[in-house]
Design a protein around this motif. Structure first.
Motif, PDB file in Angstrom:
ATOM      1  N   ILE A  68     -45.643 -50.952   4.804  1.00  0.00           N
ATOM      2  CA  ILE A  68     -47.337 -51.577   5.414  1.00  0.00           C
ATOM      3  C   ILE A  68     -47.983 -50.633   5.332  1.00  0.00           C
ATOM      4  O   ILE A  68     -49.158 -50.157   5.021  1.00  0.00           O
ATOM      5  CB  ILE A  68     -47.192 -52.058   6.453  1.00  0.00           C
ATOM      6  CG1 ILE A  68     -47.061 -53.930   6.299  1.00  0.00           C
ATOM      7  CG2 ILE A  68     -48.737 -52.869   7.741  1.00  0.00           C
ATOM      8  CD1 ILE A  68     -46.714 -54.921   5.962  1.00  0.00           C
ATOM      9  N   MET A  72     -57.446 -63.022  14.144  1.00  0.00           N
ATOM     10  CA  MET A  72     -56.775 -63.032  13.197  1.00  0.00           C
ATOM     11  C   MET A  72     -55.693 -61.823  14.347  1.00  0.00           C
ATOM     12  O   MET A  72     -54.709 -62.414  13.792  1.00  0.00           O
ATOM     13  CB  MET A  72     -57.499 -62.335  12.362  1.00  0.00           C
ATOM     14  CG  MET A  72     -55.686 -62.233  11.191  1.00  0.00           C
ATOM     15  SD  MET A  72     -56.629 -60.476  10.267  1.00  0.00           S
ATOM     16  CE  MET A  72     -57.736 -61.612   8.973  1.00  0.00           C
ATOM     17  N   ALA A  93     -52.719 -53.810  12.531  1.00  0.00           N
ATOM     18  CA  ALA A  93     -51.399 -54.045  11.288  1.00  0.00           C
ATOM     19  C   ALA A  93     -50.576 -53.518  12.171  1.00  0.00           C
ATOM     20  O   ALA A  93     -48.982 -53.575  11.664  1.00  0.00           O
ATOM     21  CB  ALA A  93     -51.959 -54.178  10.371  1.00  0.00           C
ATOM     22  N   CYS A 122     -57.715 -54.262  11.484  1.00  0.00           N
ATOM     23  CA  CYS A 122     -57.160 -54.979  10.931  1.00  0.00           C
ATOM     24  C   CYS A 122     -56.131 -53.880  11.060  1.00  0.00           C
ATOM     25  O   CYS A 122     -54.804 -53.693  11.028  1.00  0.00           O
ATOM     26  CB  CYS A 122     -57.612 -55.365   9.871  1.00  0.00           C
ATOM     27  SG  CYS A 122     -58.588 -57.161   9.872  1.00  0.00           S
ATOM     28  N   ALA A 123     -56.911 -52.471  10.624  1.00  0.00           N
ATOM     29  CA  ALA A 123     -55.342 -51.348  10.236  1.00  0.00           C
ATOM     30  C   ALA A 123     -54.457 -51.096  11.718  1.00  0.00           C
ATOM     31  O   ALA A 123     -53.428 -51.271  11.760  1.00  0.00           O
ATOM     32  CB  ALA A 123     -56.410 -50.310  10.183  1.00  0.00           C
ATOM     33  N   VAL A 124     -55.681 -51.002  12.655  1.00  0.00           N
ATOM     34  CA  VAL A 124     -54.834 -50.525  13.794  1.00  0.00           C
ATOM     35  C   VAL A 124     -54.115 -51.889  14.479  1.00  0.00           C
ATOM     36  O   VAL A 124     -52.801 -51.488  14.655  1.00  0.00           O
ATOM     37  CB  VAL A 124     -55.359 -50.708  15.070  1.00  0.00           C
ATOM     38  CG1 VAL A 124     -54.886 -50.077  16.494  1.00  0.00           C
ATOM     39  CG2 VAL A 124     -55.845 -49.138  14.341  1.00  0.00           C
ATOM     40  N   LEU A 135     -47.664 -45.841  11.323  1.00  0.00           N
ATOM     41  CA  LEU A 135     -45.863 -47.152  10.609  1.00  0.00           C
ATOM     42  C   LEU A 135     -44.792 -46.608   9.618  1.00  0.00           C
ATOM     43  O   LEU A 135     -43.689 -46.643   9.423  1.00  0.00           O
ATOM     44  CB  LEU A 135     -47.349 -47.441   9.735  1.00  0.00           C
ATOM     45  CG  LEU A 135     -47.863 -49.141  10.461  1.00  0.00           C
ATOM     46  CD1 LEU A 135     -48.279 -50.300   9.577  1.00  0.00           C
ATOM     47  CD2 LEU A 135     -46.418 -50.004  11.167  1.00  0.00           C
ATOM     48  N   LEU A 151     -51.510 -49.021   4.076  1.00  0.00           N
ATOM     49  CA  LEU A 151     -52.151 -48.654   4.846  1.00  0.00           C
ATOM     50  C   LEU A 151     -53.433 -47.565   3.706  1.00  0.00           C
ATOM     51  O   LEU A 151     -53.887 -46.958   4.070  1.00  0.00           O
ATOM     52  CB  LEU A 151     -52.373 -48.382   5.806  1.00  0.00           C
ATOM     53  CG  LEU A 151     -52.301 -49.754   7.079  1.00  0.00           C
ATOM     54  CD1 LEU A 151     -52.301 -49.923   8.617  1.00  0.00           C
ATOM     55  CD2 LEU A 151     -53.794 -50.167   7.133  1.00  0.00           C
ATOM     56  N   ILE A 197     -58.679 -43.590  10.832  1.00  0.00           N
ATOM     57  CA  ILE A 197     -57.443 -44.864  11.626  1.00  0.00           C
ATOM     58  C   ILE A 197     -56.858 -45.310  10.644  1.00  0.00           C
ATOM     59  O   ILE A 197     -55.869 -45.441  10.822  1.00  0.00           O
ATOM     60  CB  ILE A 197     -58.981 -46.451  12.056  1.00  0.00           C
ATOM     61  CG1 ILE A 197     -60.043 -44.892  13.527  1.00  0.00           C
ATOM     62  CG2 ILE A 197     -58.639 -46.860  12.334  1.00  0.00           C
ATOM     63  CD1 ILE A 197     -61.092 -46.500  13.572  1.00  0.00           C
ATOM     64  N   MET A 198     -57.393 -45.430   9.202  1.00  0.00           N
ATOM     65  CA  MET A 198     -56.083 -45.829   8.380  1.00  0.00           C
ATOM     66  C   MET A 198     -55.016 -44.999   8.107  1.00  0.00           C
ATOM     67  O   MET A 198     -53.753 -45.713   8.656  1.00  0.00           O
ATOM     68  CB  MET A 198     -57.215 -46.210   7.170  1.00  0.00           C
ATOM     69  CG  MET A 198     -57.439 -47.646   7.890  1.00  0.00           C
ATOM     70  SD  MET A 198     -57.667 -48.726   6.458  1.00  0.00           S
ATOM     71  CE  MET A 198     -58.393 -48.243   4.851  1.00  0.00           C
ATOM     72  N   VAL A 221     -61.403 -61.836  12.744  1.00  0.00           N
ATOM     73  CA  VAL A 221     -60.901 -60.620  13.140  1.00  0.00           C
ATOM     74  C   VAL A 221     -60.086 -60.955  14.201  1.00  0.00           C
ATOM     75  O   VAL A 221     -58.530 -60.695  14.487  1.00  0.00           O
ATOM     76  CB  VAL A 221     -61.281 -59.457  12.000  1.00  0.00           C
ATOM     77  CG1 VAL A 221     -60.158 -58.359  13.394  1.00  0.00           C
ATOM     78  CG2 VAL A 221     -61.650 -59.224  11.219  1.00  0.00           C
ATOM     79  N   SER A 279     -53.438 -45.015  11.193  1.00  0.00           N
ATOM     80  CA  SER A 279     -52.624 -46.511  11.702  1.00  0.00           C
ATOM     81  C   SER A 279     -51.401 -46.157  10.420  1.00  0.00           C
ATOM     82  O   SER A 279     -49.951 -46.539  10.750  1.00  0.00           O
ATOM     83  CB  SER A 279     -52.657 -47.719  11.297  1.00  0.00           C
ATOM     84  OG  SER A 279     -53.997 -47.559  11.985  1.00  0.00           O
ATOM     85  N   SER A 302     -61.256 -51.812  11.032  1.00  0.00           N
ATOM     86  CA  SER A 302     -60.060 -50.871  12.213  1.00  0.00           C
ATOM     87  C   SER A 302     -59.542 -51.888  12.954  1.00  0.00           C
ATOM     88  O   SER A 302     -58.048 -51.145  12.823  1.00  0.00           O
ATOM     89  CB  SER A 302     -60.736 -49.210  12.867  1.00  0.00           C
ATOM     90  OG  SER A 302     -61.573 -48.738  12.202  1.00  0.00           O
TER      91      SER A 302
END
Lengths: 93, 158, 112, 971, 130, 543
Positions: free
Chosen positions: C30, A28, D627, D623-625, C19, C34, C11-12, A25, C15, D621
């Motif tokens: 996106i 990534m 993104a 990844c989410a942030v 977005l 999420l 957190i998701m 990650v 985010s 997390s």
């Protein structure tokens, strides 16, 4: 005995794989280029597949196997699409 | 009925591996595999002809061995071992193999082996561009691919 | 477990909310994805978190120990519907982009 | 025929007539429509006359239930007052019809006119005959509507449109208020029935809501009767054809307001509030109307203001609260109707013959229109209150009342003077009307040069009305007397006063006042004569303060400018603020109830956290942030990171005992990724440079959004934690676990829930998927890419150019080489994935899997081939008919469900059996499996349809572009 | 953490074998990923994850197979499918990705990348296409 | 009761589903066939709905609960027909037929799969009305919404797609709220069945109750978005005015679904007990704000489509505010109003299309749609079938006037009756309770009057502009097939006004039943499984 051995080895393996996921990650997130990110996603897929298999061992259940199999068999589809997008700008021509 | 017997067989094996072996599953698996191979037939792929069956295990053995070896090699390289300064570079390998299936297998072998990656096949010049993680001698690698894998593959197919 | 899961959901969601408030359609899609992950996990978490207790009935399985299957089936439905709506939204945003020439959510660039 | 049915017929007949006239619309037959209307009016008149004996004995009632629970019935009730008014409405209606027959020109769509007129007549009859106050309000509004239509009859004329609209708006406001007031009144009285309301006067006046009700009802009444400050619509309504003015704006509709005051007089009057409110309105109207009337240059304008003034007189009378005043009010209503109607008709004749109504242009018409002139003079005299005419008697009664003391107030003290002054004004304008129009030098430069007397029958209504003025004025007691008495008794009942309708009461104060008014009026006119001949339209002092203009402006400002401004402030057409609001609302909805009830989450226990799990979510997390962070400029990165978040979710599902979810999540994610990638091709390139100069406002917005996002995140976290810490009350879960195998026939409880316990959900869910696929298909059929996306992607251009440049290469070599090896492997995967799909499907009922997962897997198998070989290659080989798959899937699912009917069970009842098959042994056969097959089929179809429809766009746009290019070449 | 109660009856040799395979697999995977993070260029990085997809996967597949086979006292081989599929599909990904990277580098005129064989593409061509 | 009759309950969902699925097998070009199937399905729906209405009225013998999959109440999904749902079913199906017929003149050919989407929209609507299960409600909401997305963008064009984008985005977030709400409720009560929920809510401990209330509030947000409460309703005018006429015609009932659910749940779950009246104030004040906003919008709208859309908001706001009062008699009036305003607005949307056809504004709308026809290679020539309308202008004008009358609540159509019954209820309650009418009631009364006035002003303005100022000479081509639906809907409002007595009696009975949810709960939990002896009631209750 075997219980302890297994417990520790499973735990270590899980930690290692989780760490591997974290590293993937990191790549990534960092990039720098799109191909790095896609490759990182592929790595993440494989790592998580392995993690799930280890989890299967830990739980002693075979029912989680299919999830790993799905990643193993079909996980590449997403990456293929991404790669093709990078190469051709279009996924399906 | 069975356009691809080997494929069908593999599918049956896969079915049984997934479901466990019972008579019922064998029958069911056979039916499914027949249907699936019809699906394959619809795609009209180039049909590989395997001439020398007995060479397959040999190939498998070589590949497994190489994979183990290169795993070790790459790991040691990653930890700074190997005793020399690592140089990775691209090499071009001319190929005689034309059959797509053979090429695919070759590609799988090359790529699955850590340390080499199949980048680009050029059908006009029949060359393949390979990236090597630790390139000591270009010819050595060309030789490895040509003689160790391609030759065997050419023997199996054609 | 609950703590981690709840944090992850938070957190998701955060985010996602960020977005969906952005001006580009792509950001919105996106964000919606999420958020639907977060919501799916939320639904799932409502049933309580149990490890290694998949609701599969085998020989001699203690039913009381199994995870609540209801939220799972709800999530399954929600995933499918989420997938469908994401697909739809994607196509709509493409159509909107094609017809208006911009990928701004309002179909025109905001004057600065 | 009994009285009741006669009553019902009386109200219905005009409406029926109206419909019949409307049916004549296309024939445009003036005569027929007029005759029919005349017959209707005459019939009404005759029926009313027949009803008199019954009415004299007491109210005649007709009742039909309409909304009995709420006390709204179709009750008609005719008492003396109603009878008198009915006579007026039908009688004058008849005269107006006769008049209009000659007045309307050939070009006008006459049937429409008569249709509206009759409908109006019916509504007006409804008002006076309503025995239920709500019904009264119904007819009240109907008169507003039909008056709108009648005023705007010549709708090509802007003045008519505006006048009509204003009349409707003002009377509409009044009507709404009236309804509210009547509702309150009815509830105080306990019934909407008129008799009950009238009987409950004391209770009403004592009720705390009396004032509210009174004000509301007064707004209704005063707007309708054009009382100050609502008077301005009436002069504007003069754009209507003259018969309409004569009928609506003198005789009937404007009387509705004062009629209502009379009608409710027993219930509402007599209080101080009543006196003040009604009195002030009446007196000011009386005076102002008369004053305005003097300075009008338009004949009809003069009459309109005079009408306003006279209505003010009636209102004033009613305000006084004394029974004699009420008698005078009723009497004056009748009188006013007769003389004013005739005057309007006369004005109409003048207009008709000369082509103008402007008094500055009219002069000396007596020599052309002698008969009309004399009639007008008599009527004007009645209006001015000259003795021996009906106007005189009622005015005397008014003066008599004016000098009486009523509630000992300021109003009381000024009333005599005001009355006299208004009387003088009225004399002055009446005089002016006659003098200017009929006397003086012959007119010059009229639009119609040679005026002459109208047809015999056009003048007849005027003659008749003038005769009535005379008869009532000379022998009031013998003509109108008994009828008036019946009416008065019906209103006042026991309180009916002693009064006499004599012409001569001796020399008393009223007579002196009359004399003063008469002399003063003549003097006033003499003084103002020259000024009036030249001055502009409208009275001095108030010329610029014109009600209608103010009203228009206020209306435009409030109802248009302000409204638009507010709409743009209170609303938005942008998406972002909307989503912001939705997010805020969601957050508040979650947080506020918890906050109010004092919820405190338990502190988390960190000891129970599985570190690996935590690590996975650290990954998720990030990844989410990530993104969220990357989605603007690095779309692909955001997509990849989204995939990372997805895989964390998937692992969580496995970790927390939901293998089914994990599989489904994974498959969906793969498909979603491909889907978004397919779409990404059509989105514009975005480079990071664009938006670095972030304005302060934008920063502020972002900060706000950020706070909101963080807030939602925290809210969700707390909420989720709280709910997860709460052990789930086991209400239904164990039922499923216990019965999944024994009754549902499957070991995978989740799947059994999906296809059996809650199979209906699944059916709905696949419908959603199917619908979406269809929508996607439909949208994409009309898809047009943005100009900058029509070109092939940059990569392809470079690669194609490369191929084109090399002589040894042919077009498409690069991509062929690129895919040469991968496509072989991807083809190998095709049967494997199909087999896997079948596997997932078959095991679904007992183990993780199921129709949906299998369907997606199958779709991926197809997708893979498209990826490997491109659309043309794949479709050359595979013919997927997604619509068939979908249709079959849906029908199969339904058919499985319906199958249970045949066995007498409800929809979707499943049947599980174990069947002994040769060689294989026992195999479970559940109908749920068939249902799942339907799911599978639909999912395959829908997913493939979505993906492939999107994929088709590439080749389709190229094709379209090619066509366009060839067209351009030809041109 | 859930104790591996079900594994208590596992013979020690099996436990050790499983553990070894597990550690090898996981270790190789994590080493590969470390390499993936640390290596400087993309073409080098592409080699790193193959550790995970080859013997990393192999190790864990073996561990799982042994574990379940011993546990169930009958051969459990379906994990081998994962191995096969990973082996077969990973090259596809890497190949496509590497080729895409190659294209992108070439299009940008990156000098470290070999040009398209056999004739080196001229800089003029690149300019023209851009 | 005949067993087969029992299956009628599920028929309103299955008929459109089967019709819709069946239509998938036919090519777009077989339009006549598709139209016929679709119309037949709607007719069947109407027949079923009316039958159900009759049954649900006549108490005896009819089990209004349908156990899907033959699972007893709190476990399986149940469909419940009571007076309220039957009413909504009838309304939906009655509305669908004119809209469908209207579409047959031209719109159904403006894009693929119109009829399937239409049928599935009906399925979603009916399902939402029938279901007695929260999550199933979500599913049917989604069915309805998904179909509405498709229908909204039917005919494509940049206006529709832009509006569609907003509509979808907002509704997706709403759907997420829905899910959060439902799952919270499940987490705190442990059931998804509405009746069971109402039953268990009394036994909850405080912590759970809090969560339940929070969950219900989040759920409420989803419904309020659907119902169009300010400030969550800005998507609505754009979406509704962009939709094609027949689609907007059916959409008229969609915003009422939100209101329906709020009505059902608030009375069923929060009608009694400790959480009683939860959130009523939000409804009350939110509703008032909505009326105000709708009124302002009605005044500020120049385009008729937006005017109609804002009328939807006014209607929603009125309903919400009135429900927020929590007064039974007024609620009955609100139901009447719901029916009346839905019919009106539906007719209005269709009429607008016909009226604007003769205008410049209409021409531009048409141009937008024509833009979508741009793809020459996939467009079939537009064919008009049917007979043109005689005396077009007169009929259009009359209809327009009738709608203006309905919207502003003038007599003699049902708009007046609706307004009267609500006002009467509100004022009556105040007057009888000692003469003081609480301030909110005054506000609602004032707002209702104001909104009527605004409609009056706006409609006359628009009507004058359309019919008298600009339409001179240009008579639009209107087919009988397009005019008839409008006329039918208006005739229905007239009938509703004439038959106000029986109609209100039905509504009052409905509200009475709603106010005593015990009957509903008992019916659901006591529903017998097929094949089970009559004696054993409530199977599985003892777990």
């Amino acid at each position: 005995m075997s219980h302890t051995i297994l417990f520790w080895s499973v735990t270590i393996a899980q930690f290692l794989l989780a760490a591997a996921m974290g590293l993937a990650v990191f790549r990534m997130f960092r990039g720098p280029r799109a191909q790095d990110r896609v490759l990182a996603l592929d790595t993440l897929y494989v790592n998580s597949m392995l993690l799930l298999m280890v989890f299967g061992i830990r739980s002693g259940e075979v029912v989680y196997f299919e999830a790993s199999l799905v990643i193993g068999m079909l996980g590449f589809v997403a990456t293929v699409a991404l790669a093709k997008f990078l190469m051709r700008g279009e996924v399906i021509e | 009925m069975l356009p691809y017997p080997l494929l069908s067989l593999s599918l049956v094996v896969m079915w049984l591996a997934l479901n466990g072996f019972t008579l019922g599953q064998l029958i069911l698996g056979s039916i499914v595999s027949v249907f699936a191979s019809w699906g394959m037939a619809a795609l009209r792929p180039s049909k590989p002809r395997i001439r020398k069956w007995h060479l397959l295990p040999k190939l498998l053995g070589i590949v497994l061995y190489d994979i183990v070896r290169s795993n070790i090699a790459v790991v040691s390289l990653l930890f700074g071992g190997g005793g020399h300064k690592r140089r990775s570079d691209f090499i071009t390998v001319p190929l005689d193999l034309k059959d797509p299936t053979g090429l695919a297998i070759l590609a799988v072998i090359v790529t699955s082996t850590p340390g080499t990656a199949w980048l680009e096949y050029n059908s006009l010049s029949s060359t393949v561009l390979i990236h090597v993680f630790d390139l000591v001698e270009e010819a050595e690698w060309q030789d490895l691919i040509k003689n160790r894998y391609e030759k065997l593959l050419m023997e199996i197919f054609t | 477990m609950e703590f981690v899961l709840a944090l992850a959901i938070g957190i998701m969601t955060g985010s996602g909310v960020w977005l969906i408030l952005r001006p580009r359609t792509y950001q919105v899609i996106i964000g919606l994805s999420l958020m639907s992950y977060a919501v799916n996990l939320f639904i799932f978490g409502v049933g309580g978190v149990k490890s290694n207790a998949a609701p599969l009935l085998g020989e001699g399985v203690d039913i009381a120990a199994l995870a609540d299957p209801v939220p799972q089936s709800l999530v399954l439905t929600a995933i499918v519907i989420g997938f469908a709506t994401t697909a739809l939204f994607l196509v709509v945003l493409l159509a909107a982009r094609g017809l208006t020439g911009t990928d701004h959510v309002d179909g025109r660039e905001q004057p600065k | 025929m009994t009285g009741e049915t006669l009553l019902a017929l009386l109200v219905c007949l005009p409406f029926l007539g109206s419909l019949a006239a409307a049916a004549l619309l296309r024939t445009n037959s003036r005569v027929l429509a007029a005759r029919m209307s005349g017959v209707v009016a005459l019939a009404g008149l005759v029926m009313t006359a027949f009803l008199y004996p019954a009415v004299k004995r007491g109210p005649v009632r007709f009742e039909v239930e309409w909304l009995p629970q709420l006390g709204l019935d179709f009750t008609l009730r005719m008492d003396g007052l109603a009878w008198l008014f009915t006579m007026l409405i039908t009688g004058i209606g008849l005269l107006v019809v006769v008049y209009a027959r000659y007045y309307m020109s050939e070009e006008d769509p006459v049937p429409r006119f008569f249709s509206f007129l009759l409908a109006f007549m019916g509504s007006m009859l409804g008002i006076v005959l309503s025995g239920n106050i709500i019904l009264l309000s119904v007819f009240w509004e109907l008169t507003s509507i039909f008056s709108f239509l009648l005023i705007s009859y010549w709708h090509h004329n802007a003045a008519a449109r505006d006048g009509a609209r204003m009349a409707l708006t003002v009377t509409g406001i009044g009507g709404f208020c009236l309804l509210a007031g009547l509702l309150i009144l009815g509830h105080i009285a306990g019934s909407y029935d008129l008799d009950a309301v009238l009987a409950a006067g004391d209770r009403i006046r004592a009720h705390p809501l009396y004032l509210t009700a009174l004000v509301l009802i007064l707004i209704g009444a005063l707007t309708k009767s054009a009382q100050v400050p609502f008077h301005f619509w009436l002069p504007n309504a003069m754009a209507a054809p003259t018969p309409v003015s004569a009928y609506l704006h003198s005789a009937t509709m404007v009387k509705a307001g004062v009629f209502l005051l009379v009608r409710l007089w027993p219930a509402l009057s007599g209080t101080y509030e009543w006196f003040m409110l009604v009195g002030i309105a009446g007196i000011s109207t009386l005076l102002l109307g008369a004053y305005f009337a003097m300075f009008q240059q338009d004949l009809k304008g003069l009459l309109a203001y005079s009408t306003i003034s006279h209505l003010g007189l009636i209102t004033t009378l009613l305000s006084l609260g004394s029974p004699v005043a009420a008698v005078a009010a009723i009497f004056h209503m009748m009188n006013h109707a007769t003389f004013k109607c005739s005057l309007f008709m006369a004005a109409g004749i003048i207009d008709h013959e000369t082509g103008t109504r402007d008094m500055r242009r009219l002069s000396g018409l007596l020599r052309y229109l002698p008969a009309t002139g004399i009639l007008a003079m008599v009527a004007s005299a009645a209006m001015a209150g000259v003795p021996l005419l009906n106007g005189f008697i009622s005015k005397e009664m008014f003066f008599a009342e004016a000098v009486e003391t009523h509630a000992d107030s300021f109003l009381d003290r000024i009333l005599p003077y005001v009355a006299t002054l208004a009387g003088a004004f009225s004399v002055a304008y009446s005089l002016r009307f006659i003098h200017v129009v009929f006397f003086g030098p012959p007119p010059v430069d009229l639009p119609k040069p040679e005026p002459h007397e109208p047809p015999r029958w056009m003048r007849f209504p005027v003659e008749f009305l003038v005769l009535a003025c005379l008869v009532v004025g000379i022998i009031p007691g013998m003509s109108i007397g008994p009828f008036l008495h019946t009416a008065v008794v019906s209103v006042l009942g026991d309180r009916t006063p002693e009064y006499s309708l004599a012409v001569w009461h001796g020399i008393n104060t009223p007579l002196i006042m009359s004399t003063i008014a008469l002399v003063g009026g003549i003097a006033l006119y003499a003084v103002l004569k020259d000024y009036l001949a030249r001055c502009d339209d409208g009275p001095p002092l108030f010329r610029h303060l014109r009600g209608q203009r103010i009203f228009e402006r206020v209306l435009v400002t409030v109802s248009w400018k302000w409204a638009r401004w507010l709409e743009s402030r209170l609303g938005t057409r942008n998406l972002q603020p909307q989503l912001r609001l939705v997010a805020t609302a969601g957050l508040l909805a979650g947080v506020v109830p918890l906050y109010i009830s004092g919820f405190s989450p338990r502190p988390p226990a960190f000891g129970e956290v599985d570190p690996v799990f935590a690590a996975i979510w650290l990954v998720g997390s990030v990844c989410a942030v990530g993104a969220a962070y990357q989605a603007k400029y690095h779309r692909l990165a955001a997509l990849v990171l989204l995939g990372g978040a997805g895989i964390s979710t998937c692992i969580t599902f496995v970790w927390l005992s939901a293998p089914d979810l994990a599989i489904t999540q994974l498959l969906v994610e793969i498909v979603t990724t491909v889907l978004i990638l397919l779409g990404l091709r059509w989105l514009p390139k975005r480079s990071e440079k664009v938006d670095n100069s972030v304005a302060l406002a934008a920063r502020g917005r972002r900060f706000r959004d950020f706070l909101l996002a963080v807030g939602c995140g925290i809210g969700m976290f707390v909420f989720a934690y709280a709910i997860m810490k709460q052990p789930v009350p086991d209400a239904i879960a164990s039922y499923f676990l216990e019965r999944a195998y024994s009754e549902g026939g499957g070991r995978n409880v989740v799947n059994v829930i999906l296809v059996d316990f809650r199979g209906f959900d699944t059916m709905g869910e696949i419908c959603v998927l199917g619908i979406v696929a269809l929508t996607v298909f439909a949208l994409l059929r009309r898809f047009r890419p943005a100009p900058d996306s029509i070109e092939k992607p940059e990569q392809q251009l470079i690669q194609n150019a490369f191929d084109a440049e090399r002589p040894e290469r042919s077009a498409g070599d690069t991509v062929r080489d690129y895919l040469l090896v991968p496509s072989v492997i991807m083809q190998w995967m095709f049967p494997v994935v199909i087999t896997f799909a079948v596997y997932i499907f078959m095991r679904g009922h007992d183990l993780p899997g199921g129709g949906f997962a299998a369907g997606i897997t199958m779709a991926i198998a197809f997708l893979l081939q498209y990826l490997a070989g491109g659309v043309r290659w794949a479709e050359d080989r595979l013919r997927v008919l997604p619509l068939r798959w979908m249709g079959t899937g849906l029908l199969l699912a339904v058919a499985t469900g319906v199958g249970a009917w045949l066995l007498g069970y409800p929809f979707l009842t499943s049947h599980a059996r174990y069947v002994d098959l040769p060689l294989i042994g026992k195999a479970p056969v559940a109908s749920a499996l068939l249902f799942d097959l339907g799911v599978f089929s639909l999912v395959v179809g829908a997913t493939v349809l979505i993906l492939i429809a999107l994929a088709h766009q590439s080749i389709r746009t190229h094709r379209v572009r090619a066509i366009e290019a060839s067209k351009a070449e030809e041109a | 953490m859930t104790p591996l109660d079900h594994a208590a009856g596992l013979p020690a040799w099996a436990a050790i074998l499983v553990s070894v395979f597990l550690i090898i697999g996981a270790g190789l995977t994590v080493i590969g990923t470390i390499g993936f993070v640390r290596l400087p260029t993309f073409y080098e990085r592409i080699h790193a994850p193959t550790l995970g997809t080859s013997w990393g996967t192999g190790g864990i597949v073996m561990a799982s197979m042994i574990f379940f086979t011993v546990l169930a006292t009958r051969p459990v081989v379906h994990e081998i499918l994962i191995g096969i599929f990973v082996t077969v599909t990973t090259p596809v990904t890497l190949m496509l990705l590497a080729r895409a990277a190659l294209h992108r580098d070439r299009a940008e005129g990156n000098p470290d990348v070999p040009s398209e064989p056999p004739v080196p593409p001229s800089a003029a061509v690149q300019a023209e296409k851009a | 009761m005949n067993g087969w009759m029992q299956h009628l309950i599920v028929a309103p969902i299955l008929i459109p589903l089967v019709a819709g699925a069946f239509l998938l097998f036919f090519d777009e070009r077989q339009r006549v066939l598709k139209a016929m199937v679709s119309v037949l399905s709607c007719l069947a729906l109407a027949a079923v709905a009316i039958t159900l209405l009759r049954f649900s009225g006549a108490e005896a013998g009819f089990q209004g609960v349908y156990l899907l999959g033959n699972w007893p109440a709190p476990f399986g999904i149940v469909l419940v027909v009571d007076r309220l749902s039957a009413l909504m079913l009838v309304l939906a199906s009655v509305l669908s037929i004119p809209a469908l017929v209207f579409s047959l003149a031209r719109w159904h050919a403006a894009g693929p799969h119109f009829h399937t989407l239409f049928q599935l929209l009906m399925m979603g609507l009916n399902g939402a009305f029938l279901t007695g299960d929260l999550f199933n409600l979500f599913v049917f909401f989604e069915v309805m919404l998904a179909a509405s997305y498709g229908l909204l963008m039917h005919g494509s064009g940049s206006m529709r797609v832009k509006a569609g984008l907003h509509y979808i985005a907002v509704n997706l977030v709403a759907a997420l709220c829905f899910l959060i709400g439902v799952s919270t409720i499940y987490g705190s009560v442990g059931t998804l069945n509405m009746a069971d929920l109402a039953l268990r809510i009394g036994e909850l401990d405080p912590d759970r109750r809090m969560l339940l209330e929070a969950g219900a509030s989040v759920l409420g947000v989803a419904f309020l978005i659907k119902a169009g409460m300010w400030p969550l309703n800005f998507w609505l005018p754009g979406a509704y005015s962009a939709a094609t006429a027949p689609v907007a015609g059916v959409f008229a009932i969609m915003s009422k679904v939100g209101v329906y659910v709020i009505l059902r749940l608030s009375l069923l779950v929060f009608g009694e007990g400790e959480s009683a009246g939860h959130g009523l104030n939000v409804l009350l004040y939110g509703g008032m704000a909505t009326i105000l906003f709708g009124t302002i919008g009605v005044l500020a709208s120049q385009a008729l489509g937006r005017l109609a859309s804002y009328s939807v908001l006014v209607s929603s706001g009125t309903l919400l505010a009135v429900l927020g009062l929590g007064n039974g008699e007024v609620t009955a009036g609100a139901l009447f109003y719901l029916v009346s305003s839905t019919l009106t607005i539906s007719a209005f949307f269709m009429l607008i299309e016909l009226v604007e056809r003769g205008q410049d504004a209409g021409a531009s709308v048409l141009a937008v749609t024509m833009e979508a026809y741009g793809d020459a290679d996939e467009e079939e020539p537009e064919t008009e079938v049917g007979v043109t309308m005689p005396a077009t202008i007169a009929v259009l004008g009359t209809c327009f006037a009738a709608i203006g009358i309905l919207l502003s609540g003038l007599p003699p159509l049902s708009g007046f009756v609706a307004k009267f019954v609500m006002l009467s209820g509100m004022i009556g309650a105040g007057v009888q309770s000692g003469g003081t009418i609480p301030a909110p009631v005054w506000w609602i009364v004032a707002l209702m009057i104001l909104s009527g006035l605004a409609a009056l002003i706006s409609m006359t303005r628009a009507g004058i502009r359309t019919f008298w100022a600009s339409m001179e000479g240009t008579v639009p081509r209107v087919l009988v097939m397009e005019m008839a639906p409008v006329l039918v809907l208006l005739a229905l409002t007239l009938m509703l006004a004439v038959k106000a007595g029986p109609a209100m009696a039905y509504m009052e009975e409905t509200v009475r039943a709603l106010q005593h949810p015990a009957g509903y709960i008992e019916a659901v939990s006591g529903a017998r499984r097929a094949g089970e002896a009559a004696a054993t009631t409530t199977a599985g209750e003892g777990d």
